[in-house]
Write a protein that holds these residues in place. Structure first.
Motif, PDB file in Angstrom:
ATOM      1  N   ASP A 202       0.459  -0.798  -0.245  1.00 21.59           N
ATOM      2  CA  ASP A 202      -0.146  -0.332  -0.316  1.00 21.59           C
ATOM      3  C   ASP A 202       0.981   1.315  -0.202  1.00 21.59           C
ATOM      4  OD1 ASP A 202      -2.263   1.831  -0.014  1.00 21.59           O
ATOM      5  OD2 ASP A 202      -2.301   1.460   2.579  1.00 21.59           O
ATOM      6  N   HIS A 203       0.676   2.140  -1.037  1.00 25.78           N
ATOM      7  CA  HIS A 203       1.992   3.052  -1.411  1.00 25.78           C
ATOM      8  C   HIS A 203       1.185   4.521  -0.893  1.00 25.78           C
ATOM      9  CE1 HIS A 203       5.023   0.891  -3.125  1.00 25.78           C
ATOM     10  NE2 HIS A 203       4.444   0.518  -3.973  1.00 25.78           N
ATOM     11  N   SER A 204      -0.041   4.322  -1.078  1.00 22.19           N
ATOM     12  CA  SER A 204      -1.457   5.640  -0.344  1.00 22.19           C
ATOM     13  C   SER A 204      -0.501   6.551   0.447  1.00 22.19           C
ATOM     14  CB  SER A 204      -2.375   4.981   0.642  1.00 22.19           C
ATOM     15  OG  SER A 204      -2.971   4.346  -0.207  1.00 22.19           O
ATOM     16  N   ALA A 205       0.380   6.137   1.862  1.00 23.01           N
ATOM     17  CA  ALA A 205       0.855   7.229   2.539  1.00 23.01           C
ATOM     18  C   ALA A 205       2.536   7.788   1.309  1.00 23.01           C
ATOM     19  CB  ALA A 205       1.755   6.585   3.671  1.00 23.01           C
ATOM     20  N   TYR A 206       2.968   7.244   0.544  1.00 25.40           N
ATOM     21  CA  TYR A 206       3.857   7.980  -0.032  1.00 25.40           C
ATOM     22  C   TYR A 206       3.634   8.867  -1.230  1.00 25.40           C
ATOM     23  CZ  TYR A 206       5.537   3.414   2.558  1.00 25.40           C
ATOM     24  OH  TYR A 206       5.780   3.014   3.688  1.00 25.40           O
ATOM     25  N   ASP A 207       4.161   9.162  -1.566  1.00 28.11           N
ATOM     26  CA  ASP A 207       4.266  10.730  -2.914  1.00 28.11           C
ATOM     27  C   ASP A 207       5.386   9.737  -4.269  1.00 28.11           C
ATOM     28  OD1 ASP A 207       3.035  11.995  -1.617  1.00 28.11           O
ATOM     29  OD2 ASP A 207       4.229  13.109  -0.781  1.00 28.11           O
ATOM     30  N   CYS A 208       5.923   8.696  -3.919  1.00 28.56           N
ATOM     31  CA  CYS A 208       7.082   8.068  -4.945  1.00 28.56           C
ATOM     32  C   CYS A 208       7.068   6.916  -4.770  1.00 28.56           C
ATOM     33  CB  CYS A 208       7.744   8.740  -5.518  1.00 28.56           C
ATOM     34  SG  CYS A 208       9.536   9.026  -6.241  1.00 28.56           S
ATOM     35  N   CYS A 209       7.756   6.421  -6.188  1.00 24.75           N
ATOM     36  CA  CYS A 209       8.486   5.151  -6.004  1.00 24.75           C
ATOM     37  C   CYS A 209       9.553   4.828  -6.587  1.00 24.75           C
ATOM     38  CB  CYS A 209       7.148   3.531  -6.405  1.00 24.75           C
ATOM     39  SG  CYS A 209       8.012   2.093  -5.612  1.00 24.75           S
ATOM     40  N   VAL A 210      11.226   4.414  -6.135  1.00 21.18           N
ATOM     41  CA  VAL A 210      12.079   3.962  -6.776  1.00 21.18           C
ATOM     42  C   VAL A 210      12.156   3.116  -7.008  1.00 21.18           C
ATOM     43  CG1 VAL A 210      14.278   5.159  -6.910  1.00 21.18           C
ATOM     44  CG2 VAL A 210      12.142   6.371  -6.311  1.00 21.18           C
ATOM     45  N   VAL A 211      13.011   2.440  -8.107  1.00 21.97           N
ATOM     46  CA  VAL A 211      13.515   1.422  -8.095  1.00 21.97           C
ATOM     47  C   VAL A 211      14.982   1.261  -9.054  1.00 21.97           C
ATOM     48  CG1 VAL A 211      13.089  -1.229  -9.083  1.00 21.97           C
ATOM     49  CG2 VAL A 211      11.504  -0.194  -8.560  1.00 21.97           C
ATOM     50  N   ILE A 212      15.923   0.938  -8.385  1.00 23.02           N
ATOM     51  CA  ILE A 212      17.368   0.555  -9.537  1.00 23.02           C
ATOM     52  C   ILE A 212      17.699  -0.928  -9.121  1.00 23.02           C
ATOM     53  CG2 ILE A 212      19.327   1.621  -8.567  1.00 23.02           C
ATOM     54  CD1 ILE A 212      18.465   3.771  -6.451  1.00 23.02           C
ATOM     55  N   ILE A 213      18.240  -0.959 -10.418  1.00 24.98           N
ATOM     56  CA  ILE A 213      18.047  -2.505 -10.725  1.00 24.98           C
ATOM     57  C   ILE A 213      20.160  -1.579 -11.076  1.00 24.98           C
ATOM     58  CG2 ILE A 213      18.772  -4.618 -12.612  1.00 24.98           C
ATOM     59  CD1 ILE A 213      15.779  -3.655 -12.307  1.00 24.98           C
ATOM     60  N   LEU A 214      21.187  -2.651 -10.878  1.00 23.17           N
ATOM     61  CA  LEU A 214      21.906  -2.646 -10.564  1.00 23.17           C
ATOM     62  C   LEU A 214      22.673  -4.178 -11.648  1.00 23.17           C
ATOM     63  CD1 LEU A 214      23.922  -1.033  -7.479  1.00 23.17           C
ATOM     64  CD2 LEU A 214      22.594  -0.012  -9.948  1.00 23.17           C
ATOM     65  N   SER A 215      22.802  -4.928 -12.735  1.00 26.78           N
ATOM     66  CA  SER A 215      23.142  -5.327 -13.171  1.00 26.78           C
ATOM     67  C   SER A 215      23.384  -5.955 -14.255  1.00 26.78           C
ATOM     68  CB  SER A 215      21.725  -6.986 -13.612  1.00 26.78           C
ATOM     69  OG  SER A 215      22.211  -7.810 -13.592  1.00 26.78           O
ATOM     70  N   HIS A 216      23.397  -7.168 -15.346  1.00 26.28           N
ATOM     71  CA  HIS A 216      24.035  -7.080 -16.608  1.00 26.28           C
ATOM     72  C   HIS A 216      22.469  -7.311 -17.282  1.00 26.28           C
ATOM     73  CE1 HIS A 216      27.932  -8.592 -16.266  1.00 26.28           C
ATOM     74  NE2 HIS A 216      27.438  -8.882 -15.383  1.00 26.28           N
ATOM     75  N   GLY A 217      23.257  -6.764 -18.620  1.00 31.35           N
ATOM     76  CA  GLY A 217      22.042  -6.255 -19.761  1.00 31.35           C
ATOM     77  C   GLY A 217      21.744  -6.472 -20.890  1.00 31.35           C
TER      78      GLY A 217
END
Length: 403
Positions: A202-217
Motif C-alpha cells: 500500500d503506497h497510499s501514504a507515499y508520494d513516489c516509488c523508486v526502483v534501481i537495478i544494477l546488473s548485466h543487461g
C-alpha cells in the motif's frame, strides 16, 4: 507552510539563492513574526550572501501558512520586485496593493569582452507545468536490486564494483527521505517476485516509488521500454515487464504518482567509439583501468506501437503515465563499470543528486548526468551515452536541503 507555496520556493531556489538580498529582508521577516531572533542570528552568521540566502529559504519552508505571503510582501517592501513577481506568478495569490509591482527583471551578468554574445536577462514567466507532491515522510520506497555474483554456467562475469554503486544509491536515497530496501544476487524469478511484492504494498501514504537495478543487461522485444536485466542465474527480465508491475493498472495506490526506474546495465553488445568534435565541445575524462561491460547481446528487434485509436468515455490516464526510466546507456550499446570505483553512470548520478537536488528538477539533473558520462572514455577509446524514456507529466523535485 502550504505545500503549494513550498513547491514554488523549491522550484525557484536557484533564482532565490542567486538574487536574494537576505540582509534587507531579515528585519521584515522578524517584525512580521515569520522568523525568530535565533533564526535571524543563524542566517547572519553565514559569511557569504549565497549561504545566507540558502539558509533563509530553508528556514522559510518550515514556517506557518502566512510565511509565504509575508515573504512576498517583504520582497516588495525592500525593492526586490523581480523576485516577488517570479514567485507570485507561480502562486496566483494577490497581495495588498500597498506597493505597486514594477516590471523589473533579475539582472544577469553581461560579458564585456569584444565579440561576446549579448546576454538577455531572463523574464519572469508563468510556468504552466505543475510539480508532483513530494512532501510525504518517508517520501516513498526505493528498491535496489544489486546483482554481483553470477552463475558460472551462464557466461556472465561477476560484477565487481557493483557493491560500491549499491552503497552510493542506498545512502543517497535515504538522504532524499526514501525507505530503502536493498536486495543482492537475485535470480530472474526472484526479480519478478520482488517487483510483484512491491506492487502489492500500500503506497497510499507515499508520494513516489523508486526502483534501481544494477546488473548485466541486454536487448529485448518491447513496445515501450527497451532492454532487459539478467538474474544471477542467467535469464533476463524485460525492463518493460518490470515497469508494468507499478503502472496505474497493476498498482492502484501509485496511480498519478511518479514511478522512477534507474537501470545500470547494458542495452546491448555494441561498443560506441564516439565521433570527432571540436576540442571546445568536451572535457576529456578517462575511465579507470579496470573498466568492464555490463552486457551480453541477445536480440535487436522491437515491436511497433499499436496505431489503433478508440474513443474513451471515461476520465483516465495512459497506462505508462508518471513513469520515467533512466538508462545508463543508449539502447543497443554497452555500459561501463570500473571494478574499483563503480559504474560511470551511478557515480555521476550520485554526484549530481548530491549537488543539485535542492535546486533542480529530476529531468534537468539527468541531463547533467548525460553530459558528464558522455565525456568519459574507457581505455581511451570507448564512450557511453545515458538516456531516459520520460512519461512524467509534471516537474519532480526531491526532498533535499540546501547546503
Amino acid at each position: 507552510m502550504d505545500p503549494r507555496h513550498r513547491q514554488i520556493l523549491q522550484r525557484n531556489r536557484s533564482n532565490l539563492v542567486t538574487a536574494l538580498n537576505p540582509k534587507e529582508i531579515c528585519d521584515g521577516l522578524l517584525s512580521k513574526g515569520v522568523f525568530t531572533q535565533d533564526m535571524i542570528d543563524e542566517i547572519r552568521s553565514k559569511i557569504k550572501r549565497r549561504d545566507q540566502a540558502r539558509q533563509l529559504v530553508t528556514d522559510l519552508e518550515t514556517r506557518g501558512s502566512q510565511a509565504f505571503p509575508a515573504f512576498l510582501e517583504c520582497l516588495r517592501e525592500t525593492g526586490q520586485h523581480a523576485l516577488a513577481e517570479l514567485l507570485q506568478c507561480g502562486d496566483g495569490v494577490r497581495l495588498p496593493p500597498s506597493v505597486p509591482i514594477q516590471p523589473s527583471l533579475i539582472p544577469l551578468p553581461v560579458r564585456k569582452f569584444p565579440g561576446a554574445p549579448v546576454v538577455r536577462p531572463n523574464r519572469p514567466r508563468r510556468d504552466s507545468i505543475q510539480c508532483y507532491k513530494m512532501d510525504a515522510s518517508p517520501c516513498g520506497i526505493c528498491l535496489i536490486i544489486n546483482n554481483v555474483d553470477f552463475d558460472p554456467d551462464c557466461d556472465l562475469k561477476d560484477r565487481k564494483g557493483s557493491d560500491i554503486d549499491c552503497d552510493k544509491m542506498e545512502k543517497r536515497f535515504k538522504a532524499l527521505n526514501f525507505e530503502v530496501i536493498a536486495k543482492r544476487n537475485l535470480k530472474h524469478k526472484r526479480i519478478r517476485h520482488e517487483m510483484a511484492s512491491l506492487a502489492k504494498r500500500d503506497h497510499s501514504a507515499y508520494d513516489c516509488c523508486v526502483v534501481i537495478i544494477l546488473s548485466h543487461g541486454t536487448e529485448a522485444n518491447h513496445n515501450r521500454f527497451p532492454g532487459a536485466v539478467h538474474g544471477v542465474d542467467g535469464p533476463a527480465v524485460p525492463v518493460q515487464l518490470i515497469t508494468n508491475y507499478l503502472n496505474g493498472q497493476n498498482c492502484p495506490s501509485l496511480q498519478g504518482k511518479p514511478k522512477l526506474f534507474f537501470i545500470q546495465a547494458c542495452g546491448g553488445g555494441e561498443k560506441d567509439t564516439g565521433f570527432e568534435v571540436s576540442p571546445d565541445e568536451v572535457e576529456p575524462s578517462l575511465g579507470g583501468i579496470d573498466d568492464q561491460m555490463d552486457a551480453i547481446p541477445i536480440s535487436s528487434s522491437s515491436d511497433s506501437l499499436s496505431t489503433s485509436d478508440e474513443l474513451d468515455a471515461r476520465a483516465t490516464l495512459p497506462t505508462p503515465s508518471d513513469i520515467l526510466v533512466s538508462y545508463s546507456t543508449f539502447p543497443g550499446y554497452v555500459s561501463w563499470r570500473d571494478t574499483q570505483a563503480g559504474s560511470w553512470y551511478v557515480e555521476n548520478l550520485d554526484r549530481v543528486l548530491e549537488e543539485n537536488a535542492a535546486t533542480d528538477d529530476l529531468v534537468t539533473m539527468l541531463m547533467m548526468v548525460n553530459n558528464a558520462v558522455s565525456q568519459i572514455s574507457a581505455k581511451g577509446l570507448y564512450k557511453q551515452m545515458p538516456g531516459s524514456f520520460n512519461f512524467l507529466r509534471k516537474h519532480l523535485y526531491f526532498q533535499a536541503s540546501l547546503s
